[in-house]
Design an enzyme around this catalytic site. Structure first.
Site, short mmCIF file in Angstrom:
data_model
loop_
_atom_site.label_atom_id
_atom_site.label_comp_id
_atom_site.label_asym_id
_atom_site.label_seq_id
_atom_site.Cartn_x
_atom_site.Cartn_y
_atom_site.Cartn_z
N TYR A 133 -23.34 -56.52 -46.03
CA TYR A 133 -24.39 -55.52 -45.85
C TYR A 133 -25.30 -55.49 -47.08
O TYR A 133 -26.49 -55.75 -47.00
CB TYR A 133 -23.79 -54.11 -45.70
CG TYR A 133 -23.02 -53.86 -44.43
CD1 TYR A 133 -21.77 -54.43 -44.23
CD2 TYR A 133 -23.50 -53.00 -43.45
CE1 TYR A 133 -21.04 -54.17 -43.08
CE2 TYR A 133 -22.78 -52.73 -42.30
CZ TYR A 133 -21.55 -53.32 -42.12
OH TYR A 133 -20.83 -53.06 -40.98
N GLU A 138 -28.23 -48.45 -36.90
CA GLU A 138 -27.82 -48.92 -35.57
C GLU A 138 -29.03 -49.30 -34.72
O GLU A 138 -28.98 -50.27 -33.97
CB GLU A 138 -26.96 -47.87 -34.85
CG GLU A 138 -25.73 -47.40 -35.63
CD GLU A 138 -24.85 -48.51 -36.19
OE1 GLU A 138 -24.88 -49.63 -35.64
OE2 GLU A 138 -24.16 -48.26 -37.19
#
Ligand code: BES
Ligand code: ZN
Length: 598
Positions: free
Chosen positions: A380, A293
């Site tokens: 991803y 994050e």
């Protein structure tokens, strides 16, 4: 070239939002936000302006003292209603007064009983991918950026946080947005331009703990201690991230711990990552989630995908950066282990979706407007592996210089895959000689010609799995000291169907209940369901009641639907728990059930 985001009604030829001043009243009894928003445009607008909106109850629209006419003139279940503001006469500003719906797709309103403390209500938002439009009418595409300010009024005793800089608090009877007493007003400003999906708000019984000069954490008093310990290394992470990606341009980096129904592991809202409490393991074994994050502060928030078809630019780059930072913090052995695990996971998902499906391409097909439905792990890991391949082609030193230049050149901008490839070609043309870039980006599956991850720590697990295939179960001594990703690799590598006694054996052996790691439960429950271990049902029910993380909930529900003995339990269970979950989770499960005719 005309630019079109299929997930938005935005018409860029009409103009772009530049800034919004919000006054937001948080009303827990009606489960609505009462909002007044003053919009400022980049250029004066004449005639019509189309905005995305979803179930917004618009009460008033005016520009420079004139009332504006409006119509909701296009409707779609996923995109929402196109708000058509009319009669703009070269106005650069206008004001809307409106109320959100109790069913606003971005918001979850929780009772006290759904929080750690049990007494205070809680509210949080999740705008990615296309849910900001259910909080305020906007150009809900990542290709438009704006700055904002907000005064947020919450009942006394509660704290409001936003993914923005806090600039003031007025408590209790002080002058408030609605001049009501007994409310607290928190004021924020977001001076860096953001795309709408990074707008974020939460309110609850929150306290703050500082880690370092730029970092800290908000959580309920009941969890603050454990949370603060778990993530105390964040300041160090920022230093490493800055070395790789360039200066951090957002001011502070804080976390807020949400209730477990939060549909994601983490959400990279600028300055304030929103976090699942299930990442608090008491071991610091899952702080790679924060690394992920945090990396988004550059790869995603600073340099943003222009449409959700280019999602890999956000997540693939972030996965790559996460790996690089983890390599510094935890060493080569650990990231090699992650690499093999991720590749196995990627292959499994691709096979499930269909290895030839266009959904396995990095650039996603443009005909899909439900941006949430195509969020898989493919962008991803495939994206991360592609960028690794580019690094190998030119060497780390040159690639690192490229990363810094990429961040500096596109900061606070959004770009398409094609714009990225143009930049790559101009900066590192050799990549195109050594790597089949077109294949990686535009073709399904994984190119045959690539570096395969290898890991000694993974090989150890593979040996244990091979022995198990021969009927030899691992012993306590063998599993002691396994790294978290070794346990994950072991659970992932188990045959889908095993004897019920073995399910119980592994449960004890790996101390799954004690470790309380939702990622372990996820793999374990999949095996239990397929193996016909019916005694596990109450535990799965408790799990689904509490946890909203889509990544785990969706496959578990899917497995229950696919399996004869558990199929009949799913609909009644879902009806019992749906009120406890965010709409994103509810919609995902509903889609699965409907597809199965349940
Ligand atoms: N930005 C994503 C979460 C997201 C993706 C929200 C798509 C809405 C639509 C976030 O950075 C993320 O990737 N979270 C992952 C965890 C990560 C460590 C792989 C998650 O929630 O599982
Ligand atoms: Zn991410």
């Amino acid at each position: 070239m005309e630019f079109k985001d299929p997930a938005s009604y935005t018409d860029l030829t009409q103009g772009q939002i530049k800034h919004i001043d919000f006054r937001i009243g948080v009303n827990f009894s009606t489960r609505t936000l009462d909002v007044e928003a003053r919009y400022e445009m980049q250029e004066p607008v004449r005639g019509s302006l189309h905005l995305d909106s979803l179930k917004i109850d618009l009460k008033e629209a005016q520009a420079n003292g004139r009332k504006l006419e409006w119509e909701f003139d296009a409707q779609d279940e996923i995109l929402g209603e196109r708000l058509h503001l009319k009669g703009l006469e070269g106005d650069s500003t206008f004001t809307l007064v409106f109320c959100t719906s109790p069913e606003a797709r971005a918001l979850q309103w929780l009772n006290g009983s759904q929080t750690a403390g049990g007494n205070y209500p809680f509210l949080y938002s999740q705008c990615q991918a296309i849910h900001a439009r259910s909080i305020f009418p906007c150009q809900d595409t990542p290709s438009v950026r704006f700055t904002y300010s907000a005064d947020v009024e919450v009942p006394q005793g509660l704290v409001a946080v936003m993914a923005a800089e806090q600039v003031g608090v007025q408590e209790g009877d002080a002058l408030s947005v609605s001049k009501r007493s007994g409310q607290n007003v928190f004021s924020f400003k977001m001076p860096q331009p953001i795309p709408s999906y990074l707008f974020a708000l939460a309110a609850g019984n929150l306290v703050f703990r500082e880690f370092g000069p730029r970092t800290g954490i908000y959580a309920e008093p009941e969890t603050i201690e454990a949370a603060a310990w778990e993530f105390a290394e964040n300041e160090l992470k920022m230093v490493e991230a800055e070395k790789l990606l360039g200066p951090y341009l957002w001011g502070r980096y804080d976390l807020v711990v949400l209730p477990p129904s939060f549909p994601y592991g983490g959400m990279e809202n600028p300055r304030l990552t929103f976090l699942t409490p299930t990442a608090i393991l008491g071991t610091r074994a899952y702080t790679s989630l924060i690394t992920h994050e945090l990396a988004h502060a550059w790869t995603g928030n600073l340099v943003t995908n222009a449409t959700w078809q280019d999602f890999w630019l956000n997540e693939g780059w972030t996965t790559y950066a996460e790996t690089r930072i983890t390599e510094v913090l935890e060493g080569r052995e650990v990231i090699d282990l992650h690499g093999v695990y991720n590749e196995k996971r990627l292959m499994a998902v691709m096979e499930q979706i269909g290895i030839d499906s266009p959904r396995t391409c990095l650039k996603l097909p443009g005909d899909e407007k439900d941006a949430d439905s195509f969020t898989t792990i493919i962008p991803y890991y495939k994206g991360g592996f592609f960028l690794q391949e580019c690094e190998y082609a030119v060497g780390r030193e040159r690639f690192d210089a490229f990363i810094q230049k990429y961040m500096a050149s596109f900061q606070f901008q959004s770009l398409t895959t094609e714009a990225f490839l143009d930049f790559l070609k101009a900066e590192l043309p050799e990549v195109f000689k050594k790597v089949d870039v077109h294949k990686w980006i535009y073709e399904p599956g994984l190119p045959e010609e690539r570096h395969r991850p290898k890991s000694r720590l993974f090989d150890d697990i593979q040996k244990v799995l091979n022995d198990y295939q021969q009927g030899i179960r691992p012993t306590k001594e063998q599993v002691v000291g396994w790294h978290r990703y070794q346990i994950l690799s072991f659970l992932q590598g188990l045959p889908r169907q095993i004897p019920v006694q073995d399910c119980q054996y592994f449960d004890d052996l790996l101390e799954l209940e004690k470790r309380n790691d939702v990622a372990f439960f996820y793999y374990f429950y999949l095996v239990c369901i397929a193996s016909g271990y019916e005694g596990i049902l109450p535990r799965i029910e408790r799990f689904l009641e509490k946890n909203g993380r889509i990544l785990y909930v969706r496959p578990i529900v899917h497995a229950m639907i696919e399996t004869e003995w558990s199929r009949g339990y799913v609909r009644p269970l879902f009806e019992r728990i749906r009120d406890r979950h965010h709409q994103i989770t509810v919609n995902a499960i509903e889609r699965l059930l409907q597809k199965a005719g349940l």
